[in-house]
Design an enzyme around this catalytic site. Sequence first.
Site, short mmCIF file in Angstrom:
data_model
loop_
_atom_site.label_atom_id
_atom_site.label_comp_id
_atom_site.label_asym_id
_atom_site.label_seq_id
_atom_site.Cartn_x
_atom_site.Cartn_y
_atom_site.Cartn_z
N MET A 31 2.30 0.61 -3.16
CA MET A 31 3.21 -0.54 -3.19
C MET A 31 4.62 -0.05 -3.56
SD MET A 31 1.00 -3.80 -4.33
CE MET A 31 0.98 -3.56 -6.09
N GLY A 32 4.88 1.23 -3.37
CA GLY A 32 6.21 1.76 -3.67
C GLY A 32 6.38 2.01 -5.16
N HIS A 38 1.49 9.03 -7.73
CA HIS A 38 1.45 8.96 -6.27
C HIS A 38 1.63 10.35 -5.67
CE1 HIS A 38 2.99 4.76 -7.18
NE2 HIS A 38 1.92 4.50 -6.45
N LYS A 150 -6.67 5.88 -12.14
CA LYS A 150 -6.13 4.96 -13.16
C LYS A 150 -6.59 3.54 -12.84
CE LYS A 150 -2.25 3.08 -13.24
NZ LYS A 150 -2.22 1.62 -13.43
O1 PAF Z 1 -2.92 0.54 -5.93
C1 PAF Z 1 -2.04 -0.03 -5.23
O2 PAF Z 1 -0.87 0.36 -5.22
C2 PAF Z 1 -2.42 -1.22 -4.39
O3 PAF Z 1 -3.38 -2.00 -5.02
C3 PAF Z 1 -2.85 -0.85 -2.96
C4 PAF Z 1 -4.10 0.00 -2.95
C5 PAF Z 1 -1.72 -0.09 -2.28
C6 PAF Z 1 -3.13 -2.11 -2.15
O4 PAF Z 1 -2.01 -2.94 -2.07
#
Ligand code: PAF
Length: 254
Positions: A31-32, A38, A150
């Site tokens: 979700m950025g 990430h 997490k």
């Molecule tokens: O973990 C996240 O960032 C969100 O829940 C995901 C998996 C991208 C779904 O919107």
Amino acid sequence: MTRVIKTVKEWNELYKSENLSASQLGFVPTMGALHRGHASLIEKSVADNRKTAVSIFVNPTQFNDSNDLQKYPKTFEQDFAMLEEYNVDYLFFTSYEELYADKFAYQVHENSFSKILCGAFRSGHFDGVLTVVLKLLNIIKPGRAYFGEKDYQQYKLVKGMAEAFFLQTEIIACPTVRDEDGLALSSRNLLLSPEEREFALNFPRLLKANKSCDEIKFELEQLGFKVDYIEEYDGRYLGAVYAGKVRLIDNVIL
Ligand code: PAF
């Protein structure tokens, strides 16, 4: 160069023209507000696959609180710079209209595990998560998709969905990444004031303190946290607390 793709049609054309195939394509849905957590998923995907796609989509259907959705951090420029730095091949950066042409009429519901832990406090949250992940996996068609531990309940539910619906994507878990002071990395950490961040450190500290769930909950509440839950599941302690108005989740292996 990271190529940006905004529509399903464009992605399908690219999939053909670049001769992509599931066995060579890794995918990291996000979700950025990207951070080193990430980055660790992206690194794993880049190492495992010929090509890596990342999506950035702040999915409204998984927010049970509209304030939370509005406040969700958006840092596109930095995110994009990170994708380029980590040699991500494709960014799928789409819109609500594109993903939810059905206006969320079709949904994935899980009737058991999604109702406990975070699910007991965030009604409908996992329906939104599972629905968007299913859509994204069906669009991107990766052989492997990477999720952080997490969000342990999310990872287990996505893995369960992939098995239940015979999806062709392998769901891969990657360990939680922490700051040096122990706080699990999360996009939501950006919303903490310096004082709240300092206070939040008690959460991972107590989770790891070799105490019972009740003791941890009690001590967190004594310190001033609002505690949604601290529970044992799957050989882990999992918890969700509020530091000020910011909801944090974490888990540790016992
Ligand atoms: O973990 C996240 O960032 C969100 O829940 C995901 C998996 C991208 C779904 O919107």
